[in-house]
Design an enzyme around this catalytic site. Structure first.
Site, PDB file in Angstrom:
ATOM      1  N   HIS A   1      41.207  29.380  50.171  1.00  0.00           N
ATOM      2  CA  HIS A   1      42.330  29.066  50.440  1.00  0.00           C
ATOM      3  C   HIS A   1      42.371  28.694  51.803  1.00  0.00           C
ATOM      4  O   HIS A   1      41.542  28.570  52.529  1.00  0.00           O
ATOM      5  CB  HIS A   1      43.448  30.049  50.085  1.00  0.00           C
ATOM      6  CG  HIS A   1      43.544  31.528  50.625  1.00  0.00           C
ATOM      7  ND1 HIS A   1      43.458  31.732  52.064  1.00  0.00           N
ATOM      8  CD2 HIS A   1      43.074  32.716  50.132  1.00  0.00           C
ATOM      9  CE1 HIS A   1      43.147  32.854  52.367  1.00  0.00           C
ATOM     10  NE2 HIS A   1      42.940  33.618  51.200  1.00  0.00           N
TER      11      HIS A   1
ATOM     12  N   HIS B   1      40.543  30.785  54.460  1.00  0.00           N
ATOM     13  CA  HIS B   1      39.072  30.907  54.478  1.00  0.00           C
ATOM     14  C   HIS B   1      38.748  29.490  55.282  1.00  0.00           C
ATOM     15  O   HIS B   1      37.858  29.190  56.116  1.00  0.00           O
ATOM     16  CB  HIS B   1      38.451  30.570  53.243  1.00  0.00           C
ATOM     17  CG  HIS B   1      38.988  31.902  52.343  1.00  0.00           C
ATOM     18  ND1 HIS B   1      39.430  31.974  51.100  1.00  0.00           N
ATOM     19  CD2 HIS B   1      38.793  33.209  52.513  1.00  0.00           C
ATOM     20  CE1 HIS B   1      39.836  33.097  50.620  1.00  0.00           C
ATOM     21  NE2 HIS B   1      39.206  34.053  51.594  1.00  0.00           N
TER      22      HIS B   1
ATOM     23  N   CYS C   1      37.806  51.073  48.720  1.00  0.00           N
ATOM     24  CA  CYS C   1      38.809  49.969  48.112  1.00  0.00           C
ATOM     25  C   CYS C   1      38.044  48.929  48.048  1.00  0.00           C
ATOM     26  O   CYS C   1      37.314  48.262  48.488  1.00  0.00           O
ATOM     27  CB  CYS C   1      39.980  49.856  49.298  1.00  0.00           C
ATOM     28  SG  CYS C   1      40.907  48.142  48.839  1.00  0.00           S
TER      29      CYS C   1
ATOM     30  N   CYS D   1      38.876  45.426  49.545  1.00  0.00           N
ATOM     31  CA  CYS D   1      38.296  45.423  50.987  1.00  0.00           C
ATOM     32  C   CYS D   1      36.764  45.503  50.844  1.00  0.00           C
ATOM     33  O   CYS D   1      35.923  45.215  51.979  1.00  0.00           O
ATOM     34  CB  CYS D   1      38.458  46.554  51.895  1.00  0.00           C
ATOM     35  SG  CYS D   1      40.309  46.494  52.278  1.00  0.00           S
TER      36      CYS D   1
ATOM     37  N   CYS E   1      45.823  51.290  49.405  1.00  0.00           N
ATOM     38  CA  CYS E   1      45.178  50.545  50.591  1.00  0.00           C
ATOM     39  C   CYS E   1      46.296  49.680  51.030  1.00  0.00           C
ATOM     40  O   CYS E   1      46.828  48.843  50.189  1.00  0.00           O
ATOM     41  CB  CYS E   1      43.954  49.630  50.205  1.00  0.00           C
ATOM     42  SG  CYS E   1      43.625  48.195  51.173  1.00  0.00           S
TER      43      CYS E   1
ATOM     44  N   HIS F   1      45.566  45.661  50.079  1.00  0.00           N
ATOM     45  CA  HIS F   1      45.803  45.285  48.843  1.00  0.00           C
ATOM     46  C   HIS F   1      46.545  46.137  47.901  1.00  0.00           C
ATOM     47  O   HIS F   1      46.603  45.548  46.898  1.00  0.00           O
ATOM     48  CB  HIS F   1      44.298  45.573  48.249  1.00  0.00           C
ATOM     49  CG  HIS F   1      43.166  44.653  49.031  1.00  0.00           C
ATOM     50  ND1 HIS F   1      42.532  45.011  50.243  1.00  0.00           N
ATOM     51  CD2 HIS F   1      42.867  43.398  48.789  1.00  0.00           C
ATOM     52  CE1 HIS F   1      41.659  43.947  50.545  1.00  0.00           C
ATOM     53  NE2 HIS F   1      41.669  43.083  49.669  1.00  0.00           N
TER      54      HIS F   1
ATOM     55  N   LYS G   1      46.786  35.580  45.406  1.00  0.00           N
ATOM     56  CA  LYS G   1      46.365  34.641  44.241  1.00  0.00           C
ATOM     57  C   LYS G   1      47.592  35.165  43.252  1.00  0.00           C
ATOM     58  O   LYS G   1      48.467  34.221  42.745  1.00  0.00           O
ATOM     59  CB  LYS G   1      45.149  34.868  43.255  1.00  0.00           C
ATOM     60  CG  LYS G   1      44.070  33.779  43.713  1.00  0.00           C
ATOM     61  CD  LYS G   1      44.393  32.660  42.698  1.00  0.00           C
ATOM     62  CE  LYS G   1      44.203  31.379  43.430  1.00  0.00           C
ATOM     63  NZ  LYS G   1      42.812  30.812  43.574  1.00  0.00           N
TER      64      LYS G   1
END
Ligand code: MSP
Length: 511
Positions: free
Chosen positions: A20, A23, A128, A131, A146, A149, A306
């Site tokens: 995305h 990145h 996690c 991660c 976490c 996330h 996402k």
């Protein structure tokens, strides 16, 4: 073969997603620096691609009822397509499931073990998967999740192998002292130094379960922890570069090591600034020269997810507008040490202001004047402005680009457009209509021309396509950018021929 060498890397990307905008930000930053180094006469090695031995990729493949190998092949191709679409000028691609990477990781683990930096221990920790990293209770939010996330970490209790990071506390402190610019920017380096002062514990580098991953060489019942394998990708591509087919040619590119620059996001700075130098030292390799840490992009102030459907696709976005618009926005809207909330409106606004209007205006003025006169003329630069030119070139080269301050570099070059537009407002060449004023007119035009060439070269690493077109329009196409070593002086006081006889299309049309 050039003697000046430069090795730059992006993080290798997890393949539970296609890339995305966040990145793309890492890869674009690295790409600009690689392109800059090339026109500065360096032989550049630029490595990227995918981090595949992760549990999250495995879970994703299971979700899709796909065989993991097929899933990884599919995702590696999708990732490559994104980087190719964005014209990321990588020279090396690595997938961590490749045999050369397995071979190298097993070699370094064996070496590290023999040097007494790996020991067996009991692992009882929270992990996690999002991660791909262990957590302490104090890392979790008030619901025991976490915070990144919003998932419940796994509780893992098993016997496995540990890397003895605690043996490197003092060594790292000394290394940071001796290399005060190791991590850029400063705010991120300070965070890492604080972390180093508080806590350096040994960490687990293998997992007892038969998970997907690289078999741990000193105990075949275990697999290597994904981060421990992933970091070594940077060295695999030097040790076993794939230059032709899949042949493994040892040490071919080791003269690129140590890496000059790792570009990484802030949430993985700890792995690169603390763990990585220690892992290298333990395995007998030199440490990288610099780590450049970028901030985080959010959408509507939320982390990009996402599942939230808020991921901006860099391919779609750059197809809708352009790569240049996206890059201009990502590199100038905010400094690298900040986080930023993505705004399409702001991106378009910046493009219109800087590229369509400011540069467009300058080019138009240049064109209108050039259409008036052409022929073979000995040009002379206007002294009033040559000082600014030499200021720009020395500043560009030695100060900003070499300290990887991309925003400041762009801001500064844009500032020079304003100076130049003002120069025209002051000298008013369009009023010089008389035959006796021809020489004056020519000098102004030449000055403008010289500036445009220099600015086009300064901007080439960012907007290589359009800047190359601009250089062609103003007759610099004979100049081999990749061989010029940024020797701007080469450009001055040449006899040139004006050949502009027609109007140009706008280089950057307004949106
Ligand atoms: N696989 C690891 C890196 C291993 S390197 C030896 C990883 N992968 S990742 O796909 O999760 O992230 C790759 C890079 O993208 C990181 O530098 C990360 O910071 C960056 N970004 C991911 N999301 C981002 C934003 N929303 N904003 C900016 N960069 C972010 O971590």
């Amino acid at each position: 073969m050039k003697d000046k060498k430069f090795y730059i890397t992006t993080p290798i990307y997890y393949t539970n997603w296609v890339p995305h905008i966040g990145h793309a930000y890492s890869s674009l930053v690295a790409d600009v620096i690689a392109r800059y180094k090339r026109i500065d006469g360096f032989d550049v090695k630029f490595s990227t691609w995918v981090d595949e031995n992760s549990q999250k990729a495995l879970l994703k493949a299971q979700d899709l009822w796909m065989n993991i190998v097929d899933y990884l092949d599919m995702m590696a191709t999708k990732h490559q397509a994104v980087w190719d679409w964005l014209n990321i000028s990588y020279t090396d691609f690595i997938r961590t499931t490749e045999p050369r990477h397995h071979k190298f990781v097993q070699e370094v683990i064996q070496k590290t073990f023999e040097a007494w930096f790996i020991k067996k221990g009991n692992y009882e920790w929270l992990y996690c998967i999002g991660c791909e990293s262990f957590k302490k209770v104090e890392d979790l939010n008030t619901d025991w999740l976490c915070p990144d996330h919003l998932t419940k970490p796994e509780i893992i209790k098993e016997e496995n192998y540990f890397f003895e990071l605690s043996k490197f506390q003092e060594k790292l402190e000394k290394f940071y002292e001796e290399n005060p610019n190791f991590t850029i920017p400063n705010n991120r380096f300070n965070e890492m130094k604080t972390f180093l002062k508080e806590w350096l514990e040994d960490f687990s580098i293998s997992r007892n379960k038969k998970l997907f991953g690289i078999p741990f060489p000193i105990d075949k019942e275990q697999v290597t922890y994904v981060w421990y394998d992933a970091l070594f990708n940077y060295l695999t591509v030097c040790k076993y570069p794939v230059k032709s087919g899949l042949s493994i040619s040892p040490d071919l590119d080791m003269d690129f090591w140590p890496a000059d620059l790792h570009v990484v996001g802030k949430e993985i700075a700890r792995f690169h600034v603390i763990y990585w130098p220690a892992m290298l030292e333990a395995a007998g390799y030199e440490k990288p020269k610099n780590v450049l840490v970028t901030g985080f992009i959010t959408v509507d102030w939320q982390k990009i997810w996402k599942s939230l459907g808020n991921a901006i696709d860099p391919v779609e976005f750059s197809a809708k507008y352009s790569r240049d618009l996206m890059l201009l926005y990502l590199l100038t809207a905010f400094p690298i040490w900040n986080d930023w909330d993505f705004s399409e409106e702001q991106a378009v606004f910046m493009y219109n202001a800087k590229l369509a209007n400011n540069l467009g205006n300058l080019l138009n003025r240049f064109l209108v004047l050039s259409l008036k006169i052409w022929g073979k003329i000995q040009w002379k630069i206007d002294d009033k402005i040559s000082y600014n030119i030499s200021q720009l070139t020395s500043w560009y080269d030695s100060i900003r680009m070499n300290s990887y301050d991309l925003k400041q570099t762009l801001d500064k070059v844009f500032l020079f457009w304003d100076i130049l537009n003002k120069y025209l407002d002051d000298t008013k060449p369009w009023n010089l209509k008389d035959e006796s004023q021809l020489e004056e007119l020519i000098n102004i035009l030449y000055t403008l021309w010289e500036w445009l060439r220099i600015m086009a070269i300064c901007l080439y690493p960012f907007f290589y396509d359009k800047m190359w077109e601009l250089l062609n329009r103003i007759w610099l196409n004979y100049w081999d950018l990749e061989k010029c070593d940024l020797n701007f002086n080469e450009l001055f006081n040449k006899t040139e021929t004006f050949t502009i006889k027609e109007k140009w299309e706008a280089l950057y049309p307004r949106i």
